[in-house]
Structure formats: C-alpha cells, structure tokens
Design a protein around this motif. Structure first.
Motif, PDB file in Angstrom:
ATOM      1  N   TYR A  57       0.845  -1.314   0.026  1.00 25.40           N
ATOM      2  CA  TYR A  57      -0.012  -0.063  -0.018  1.00 25.40           C
ATOM      3  C   TYR A  57       0.840   1.274  -0.043  1.00 25.40           C
ATOM      4  CZ  TYR A  57      -3.814   3.351   1.118  1.00 25.40           C
ATOM      5  OH  TYR A  57      -4.656   4.282   1.152  1.00 25.40           O
ATOM      6  N   ASP A  58       1.979   1.226   0.545  1.00 28.73           N
ATOM      7  CA  ASP A  58       2.846   2.311   0.715  1.00 28.73           C
ATOM      8  C   ASP A  58       3.285   2.473  -0.910  1.00 28.73           C
ATOM      9  OD1 ASP A  58       2.516   2.739   3.359  1.00 28.73           O
ATOM     10  OD2 ASP A  58       4.497   1.742   3.895  1.00 28.73           O
ATOM     11  N   GLU A  59       3.884   1.581  -1.518  1.00 26.47           N
ATOM     12  CA  GLU A  59       4.233   1.507  -2.883  1.00 26.47           C
ATOM     13  C   GLU A  59       2.879   2.232  -3.776  1.00 26.47           C
ATOM     14  OE1 GLU A  59       5.754  -1.110  -6.397  1.00 26.47           O
ATOM     15  OE2 GLU A  59       5.553  -1.977  -4.295  1.00 26.47           O
ATOM     16  N   LEU A  60       1.816   1.843  -3.325  1.00 25.55           N
ATOM     17  CA  LEU A  60       0.670   2.458  -4.104  1.00 25.55           C
ATOM     18  C   LEU A  60       0.471   4.050  -3.848  1.00 25.55           C
ATOM     19  CD1 LEU A  60      -2.827   0.759  -4.595  1.00 25.55           C
ATOM     20  CD2 LEU A  60      -2.697   3.397  -3.418  1.00 25.55           C
ATOM     21  N   GLN A  61       0.788   4.161  -2.742  1.00 27.88           N
ATOM     22  CA  GLN A  61       0.732   5.914  -2.511  1.00 27.88           C
ATOM     23  C   GLN A  61       1.740   6.528  -3.112  1.00 27.88           C
ATOM     24  OE1 GLN A  61      -1.528   7.440  -0.465  1.00 27.88           O
ATOM     25  NE2 GLN A  61      -2.489   5.593   0.022  1.00 27.88           N
ATOM     26  N   THR A  62       2.894   5.813  -3.431  1.00 29.81           N
ATOM     27  CA  THR A  62       3.954   6.657  -4.276  1.00 29.81           C
ATOM     28  C   THR A  62       3.533   7.010  -5.482  1.00 29.81           C
ATOM     29  OG1 THR A  62       5.825   5.759  -2.662  1.00 29.81           O
ATOM     30  CG2 THR A  62       6.443   6.551  -4.723  1.00 29.81           C
ATOM     31  N   SER A  63       2.772   5.651  -6.001  1.00 34.06           N
ATOM     32  CA  SER A  63       2.485   5.827  -7.488  1.00 34.06           C
ATOM     33  C   SER A  63       1.291   6.810  -7.530  1.00 34.06           C
ATOM     34  CB  SER A  63       1.927   4.516  -7.848  1.00 34.06           C
ATOM     35  OG  SER A  63       2.998   3.388  -7.966  1.00 34.06           O
ATOM     36  N   LEU A  64       0.299   7.025  -6.542  1.00 35.06           N
ATOM     37  CA  LEU A  64      -0.519   7.765  -6.560  1.00 35.06           C
ATOM     38  C   LEU A  64       0.039   9.385  -6.499  1.00 35.06           C
ATOM     39  CD1 LEU A  64      -3.061   6.919  -3.550  1.00 35.06           C
ATOM     40  CD2 LEU A  64      -3.702   7.087  -6.161  1.00 35.06           C
ATOM     41  N   LEU A  65       0.902   9.529  -5.800  1.00 37.25           N
ATOM     42  CA  LEU A  65       1.970  10.846  -6.049  1.00 37.25           C
ATOM     43  C   LEU A  65       2.392  11.108  -7.492  1.00 37.25           C
ATOM     44  CD1 LEU A  65       3.346  10.988  -2.443  1.00 37.25           C
ATOM     45  CD2 LEU A  65       1.040  12.372  -3.163  1.00 37.25           C
ATOM     46  N   ALA A  66       2.650  10.168  -8.040  1.00 38.76           N
ATOM     47  CA  ALA A  66       3.233  10.201  -9.495  1.00 38.76           C
ATOM     48  C   ALA A  66       2.327  10.095 -10.446  1.00 38.76           C
ATOM     49  CB  ALA A  66       4.189   9.134  -9.540  1.00 38.76           C
ATOM     50  N   ASN A  67       1.046  10.292 -10.164  1.00 41.62           N
ATOM     51  CA  ASN A  67      -0.222  10.107 -11.116  1.00 41.62           C
ATOM     52  C   ASN A  67       0.175   8.808 -11.855  1.00 41.62           C
ATOM     53  OD1 ASN A  67      -1.602  12.398 -10.115  1.00 41.62           O
ATOM     54  ND2 ASN A  67       0.032  13.700 -10.922  1.00 41.62           N
ATOM     55  N   ASP A  68       0.453   8.038 -11.359  1.00 40.53           N
ATOM     56  CA  ASP A  68       0.850   6.644 -12.429  1.00 40.53           C
ATOM     57  C   ASP A  68      -0.505   5.659 -12.324  1.00 40.53           C
ATOM     58  OD1 ASP A  68       1.708   4.390 -13.762  1.00 40.53           O
ATOM     59  OD2 ASP A  68       3.892   4.380 -12.913  1.00 40.53           O
ATOM     60  N   ASN A  69      -1.376   6.148 -13.263  1.00 42.48           N
ATOM     61  CA  ASN A  69      -2.440   5.104 -12.944  1.00 42.48           C
ATOM     62  C   ASN A  69      -2.306   3.835 -13.199  1.00 42.48           C
ATOM     63  OD1 ASN A  69      -5.410   4.545 -12.924  1.00 42.48           O
ATOM     64  ND2 ASN A  69      -5.450   4.608 -14.944  1.00 42.48           N
ATOM     65  N   ALA A  70      -1.909   3.460 -14.410  1.00 40.58           N
ATOM     66  CA  ALA A  70      -1.343   1.865 -14.625  1.00 40.58           C
ATOM     67  C   ALA A  70      -0.902   1.169 -13.349  1.00 40.58           C
ATOM     68  CB  ALA A  70      -0.605   1.909 -15.922  1.00 40.58           C
ATOM     69  N   LYS A  71       0.083   1.877 -12.636  1.00 38.31           N
ATOM     70  CA  LYS A  71       0.925   0.988 -11.789  1.00 38.31           C
ATOM     71  C   LYS A  71       0.008   1.007 -10.427  1.00 38.31           C
ATOM     72  CE  LYS A  71       5.502   0.991  -9.185  1.00 38.31           C
ATOM     73  NZ  LYS A  71       6.829   1.723  -9.071  1.00 38.31           N
ATOM     74  N   VAL A  72      -0.659   1.974 -10.232  1.00 39.63           N
ATOM     75  CA  VAL A  72      -1.747   1.918  -9.014  1.00 39.63           C
ATOM     76  C   VAL A  72      -2.779   0.758  -9.152  1.00 39.63           C
ATOM     77  CG1 VAL A  72      -3.647   3.204  -7.956  1.00 39.63           C
ATOM     78  CG2 VAL A  72      -1.707   4.339  -8.455  1.00 39.63           C
ATOM     79  N   GLN A  73      -3.253   0.777 -10.251  1.00 36.64           N
ATOM     80  CA  GLN A  73      -4.274  -0.366 -10.795  1.00 36.64           C
ATOM     81  C   GLN A  73      -3.417  -1.719 -10.636  1.00 36.64           C
ATOM     82  OE1 GLN A  73      -7.269   0.512 -10.940  1.00 36.64           O
ATOM     83  NE2 GLN A  73      -6.842   2.485 -11.176  1.00 36.64           N
ATOM     84  N   ARG A  74      -2.213  -2.024 -10.893  1.00 38.45           N
ATOM     85  CA  ARG A  74      -1.618  -3.150 -10.797  1.00 38.45           C
ATOM     86  C   ARG A  74      -1.223  -3.261  -9.437  1.00 38.45           C
ATOM     87  NH1 ARG A  74       3.285  -4.412  -9.902  1.00 38.45           N
ATOM     88  NH2 ARG A  74       4.030  -2.392  -9.881  1.00 38.45           N
ATOM     89  N   ILE A  75      -0.912  -2.391  -8.551  1.00 39.38           N
ATOM     90  CA  ILE A  75      -0.491  -2.672  -7.098  1.00 39.38           C
ATOM     91  C   ILE A  75      -1.946  -3.340  -6.759  1.00 39.38           C
ATOM     92  CG2 ILE A  75       0.218  -1.828  -5.015  1.00 39.38           C
ATOM     93  CD1 ILE A  75       2.066  -0.050  -6.659  1.00 39.38           C
ATOM     94  N   ALA A  76      -2.874  -2.336  -7.005  1.00 42.76           N
ATOM     95  CA  ALA A  76      -4.239  -2.527  -6.159  1.00 42.76           C
ATOM     96  C   ALA A  76      -4.843  -4.085  -6.640  1.00 42.76           C
ATOM     97  CB  ALA A  76      -5.471  -1.462  -6.639  1.00 42.76           C
ATOM     98  N   GLY A  77      -4.517  -4.495  -7.644  1.00 39.71           N
ATOM     99  CA  GLY A  77      -5.116  -5.880  -8.085  1.00 39.71           C
ATOM    100  C   GLY A  77      -4.065  -6.954  -7.033  1.00 39.71           C
ATOM    101  N   ASP A  78      -2.876  -6.480  -6.991  1.00 46.91           N
ATOM    102  CA  ASP A  78      -1.881  -7.366  -6.421  1.00 46.91           C
ATOM    103  C   ASP A  78      -2.301  -7.683  -4.803  1.00 46.91           C
ATOM    104  OD1 ASP A  78      -0.457  -8.021  -8.421  1.00 46.91           O
ATOM    105  OD2 ASP A  78       1.172  -6.435  -7.979  1.00 46.91           O
TER     106      ASP A  78
END
Length: 227
Positions: A57-78
């Motif tokens: 989830y910490d990794e997801l938050q970092t991706s949120l700040l970077a506006n990286d939607n694709a990575k956020v979706q991948r991490i949320a799926g994981d």
C-alpha cells in the motif's frame, strides 16, 4: 505400616485411574498444545501478511503521488489477490478508483468502487457507493445513480447522500424532488459544516428556500445579505 499401606492404596488407585483415562488425557494435552501452536502460527502468519500488505500500500501511495494510474491499478490488483481480507484492500480500491477517474478511465473507476461497495466494511461501503453515484452522475446515468443512493448507508452519511440525490434529480430536471433532497441534506448537516453554503447555493439556484434554523433564524448567508 498403616501409612505405607495407605500410600500403596493411593498408588494402586492412581494406576487404575491412569490405566482407564491415561490415553484420553494424553490426547487432550496433545490436541490442546497443537491448537495453541496453531493459533500462534496463525497470528504470526496474519501479522506477516498485514506487514506485506502495508508495504504494498505504501508503494501504491507513491504511485498515486506520481499520477501513475497503470501502476496504481496493478498494485491494487496485487493487494486484492494476495490480501483480500485486509483493510488495505478496501483502501487500495478507493485509491485506484480515484486515479482511474482522474485518468478518465471511468470503467475501471466504477469497477473498483463497486468492489469496495460489495466487499468493504460498512464505512467503506458507504464511501464507495457515494463516489460510485458521483461517477454515474458524471456519465448522466441518473437512474443507476439513484439506485445506488437508495441503498443502505451509515447514518453519518445522510447529508451527503441527500446532497448527491439532489444533484442527480437536478440532472433529471425533477426540481421539486431535488429541492426536497437539498433541504433534507441541510437538515442532516451540522450548523457549522462548511458544506452547508454550497448546498444552500444549489437549493436557491433551483428556486428553493433555505429553511430557518430551529430558533427561527435565517441562514447565516441571508443574515449577512440583510446587513
């Protein structure tokens, strides 16, 4: 000798008891120890899973700040596939819905919100359904939005639900019903809520009248205008 004889009787009695119940006692002890060990293993396993989910989830938050939607979706799926029962899964679904919405990926946003609405705890369900109704409103899927808003919500969301209903009903040009929804939203709001002014503006914009408070006083905005 009397003492020795009594001691021998006690020993014989114990031997007879053990002969009859010894195996049962041993198995009960084995099962009890096994259950205790299993419980400790399960607690350790759950703690480890929680730590792993938190790291993701910490990794997801970092991706949120970077506006990286694709990575956020991948991490949320994981997170969902590995830690479905974790609170982090619900949080990740809401976060993933937000980035998907901002990326104009409404299909993914709705899917994430629907999952949270179906699988979260009561608070997350309420939040997810409110946000889902908002996405449906943006899509002008008014009937679907009202269906969501007519579902079950925690009491503390009453004002927000009625406010959102008012928005949907305005979209349907059902102004009488919209005015009633906005009035209900105001009635459920705290007098000091910063959201009151926006609801009042929306109510007045469709020809509604902001009701006086319980003491018969006009709304603060009207008092300022009168002054």
């Amino acid at each position: 000798m009397a003492y020795d004889h009594q001691e021998q009787e006690q020993l014989d009695s114990f031997k007879a008891f053990w002969s009859k119940y010894g195996n049962i006692i041993v198995w009960v002890l084995i099962l009890a120890l096994g259950s205790f060990a299993g419980w400790n293993f399960w607690k350790t396993h759950q703690a480890n899973k929680s730590i792993e989910a938190s790291a993701l989830y910490d990794e997801l938050q970092t991706s949120l700040l970077a506006n990286d939607n694709a990575k956020v979706q991948r991490i949320a799926g994981d997170i969902r596939s590995k830690y479905e029962n974790s609170p982090y899964t619900q949080m990740a679904a809401l976060a993933a819905a937000k980035t998907a919405f901002e990326a104009n990926d409404l299909k993914t946003a709705k899917a994430q919100l629907q999952w949270a609405a179906d699988n979260g705890n009561d608070e997350y369900k309420s939040i997810a359904k409110l946000r889902l109704a908002g996405v449906l409103l943006d899509e002008k899927a008014f009937d679907e939005a009202l269906k969501v808003l007519n579902g079950t919500f925690l009491p503390q969301f009453t004002a927000q639900v009625n406010d959102r209903k008012g928005d949907v009903l305005v979209g349907q040009n059902k102004l009488n019903e919209a005015r009633a929804a906005y009035v209900a939203a105001l009635a459920a709001m705290d007098a000091a809520s910063p959201a009151r002014q926006l609801v009042q503006v929306k109510l007045e914009a469709i020809g509604g009248t902001v009701p006086a408070d319980k003491n018969g006083k006009a709304p603060a905005a009207d008092q300022k205008a009168a002054a």
